[in-house]
Design an enzyme around this catalytic site. Structure first.
Site, PDB file in Angstrom:
ATOM      1  N   ARG A 109      -3.973 -10.392   3.635  1.00 49.78           N
ATOM      2  CA  ARG A 109      -4.160 -10.494   2.397  1.00 49.78           C
ATOM      3  C   ARG A 109      -2.800  -9.768   1.538  1.00 49.78           C
ATOM      4  O   ARG A 109      -2.673  -8.648   1.756  1.00 49.78           O
ATOM      5  CB  ARG A 109      -5.474  -9.373   1.866  1.00 49.78           C
ATOM      6  CG  ARG A 109      -5.689  -9.406   0.337  1.00 49.78           C
ATOM      7  CD  ARG A 109      -6.927  -9.035   0.123  1.00 49.78           C
ATOM      8  NE  ARG A 109      -7.404  -8.932  -1.343  1.00 49.78           N
ATOM      9  CZ  ARG A 109      -7.074  -7.912  -2.311  1.00 49.78           C
ATOM     10  NH1 ARG A 109      -6.190  -6.866  -1.932  1.00 49.78           N
ATOM     11  NH2 ARG A 109      -7.391  -7.966  -3.489  1.00 49.78           N
ATOM     12  N   LYS A 115       0.745  -1.187   0.041  1.00 48.22           N
ATOM     13  CA  LYS A 115       0.188   0.045  -0.073  1.00 48.22           C
ATOM     14  C   LYS A 115       0.906   1.269  -0.165  1.00 48.22           C
ATOM     15  O   LYS A 115       2.024   1.172   0.403  1.00 48.22           O
ATOM     16  CB  LYS A 115      -0.935  -0.102   1.148  1.00 48.22           C
ATOM     17  CG  LYS A 115      -2.108  -1.199   1.068  1.00 48.22           C
ATOM     18  CD  LYS A 115      -3.024  -0.753   0.037  1.00 48.22           C
ATOM     19  CE  LYS A 115      -4.124  -1.877   0.052  1.00 48.22           C
ATOM     20  NZ  LYS A 115      -5.007  -1.948   1.151  1.00 48.22           N
TER      21      LYS A 115
END
Length: 274
Positions: A250, A214
């Protein structure tokens, strides 16, 4: 191997041309199958199949096209393996087709808000459902996101969505929650949510944590311009989640994450109990 707890590892398989991290890399069904097989061999517990990018500014995909992308891949994986399969979609029609093809989890970044029928479809399907927090929608979620108290507001949102799902007939034990790292959050918001993971775990629902590659990691390490440069930060965030007791992480980098979590589990197995 130690039997101490560690989160399950959910490997990401994007059959999209524009995902923020691996867009186009596994766009064909054949490439997606090979990628899925590699993740299974590396130790993935779950495969999360997505046919529509949710990166900031992503272009929406029609339900028809999304089904064409994900269903053949899910069918092929199911024929080759009994691994748990998750469908990453906001659309009830895509979820329905994916569950029929062999998926057993609906991972919904919109938390069953994309369609008024979504909660009822989730109940009808009887699958596990991941409800994620997202501020706005993918095209605008990173346009100056603001909160008075990000942890309290995300918590309240997730509980409200869980109650909506249960009111529609989804069993409580089928519901997962995801605080939505990177989905309408600044660096400070993401860090606050990561620090508050024990609070989310204490809500009594399995927590899915998705911090892999991210952009907030580049806010800490400005040299991590490319998504592929953020492996160290991704593993660090997911170890924070493991320490907090999240149910699954994830990730794009399955082998490295599994290794890190096995070391975490090994240490936990010999740690003093007092």
């Amino acid at each position: 191997m130690s039997t101490a707890y560690r989160p399950r590892v959910m490997g990401i398989v994007n059959v999209t041309p524009d995902s923020f991290s691996d867009g186009g890399q596994f766009f064909s069904v054949a490439d997606g199958i090979e990628h899925a097989r590699r993740m299974i061999a590396q130790g993935a517990d779950i495969l999360d199949i997505g046919g529509e990018s949710t990166r900031p500014g992503a272009t929406p995909v029609s339900e028809f096209d999304e089904i064409l992308r994900v269903v053949p891949l899910i069918e092929a994986i199911r024929k080759a393996s009994d691994i748990t399969i998750s469908i990453d979609t906001m659309k009830p029609g895509v979820a329905r087709a994916a569950i029929k093809a062999g998926a057993t989890i609906w991972n919904d970044v919109a938390a069953l808000r994309f369609s008024p029928q979504a909660p009822e479809v989730a109940a009808e399907l009887g699958c596990e459902v991941v409800l994620m927090h997202m501020l706005g929608e993918p095209g605008t979620m990173q346009d100056a996101p603001r909160y008075d108290d990000v942890v309290a507001e995300v918590e309240a949102f997730l509980l409200a969505r869980a109650f909506t799902a249960m009111a529609a007939g989804v069993a409580k034990e089928k519901i997962w929650l995801d605080p939505g790292i990177g989905f309408g959050k600044t660096l400070e918001h993401n860090l606050a949510l990561l620090a508050a993971l024990p609070r989310f775990v204490a809500l009594g629902y399995p927590i899915l944590l998705g911090a892999s590659r991210k952009r907030f990691i580049a806010g800490i390490d400005p040299s991590a311009h490319e998504a592929s440069d953020r492996l160290g930060g991704s593993i660090a965030a997911h170890l924070v989640g493991a320490q907090a007791g999240v149910a699954a992480v994830r990730v794009h980098d399955v082998r490295e994450t599994v290794q890190a979590l096995e070391v975490f589990r090994a240490v936990r197995s010999v740690a003093p109990t007092t």
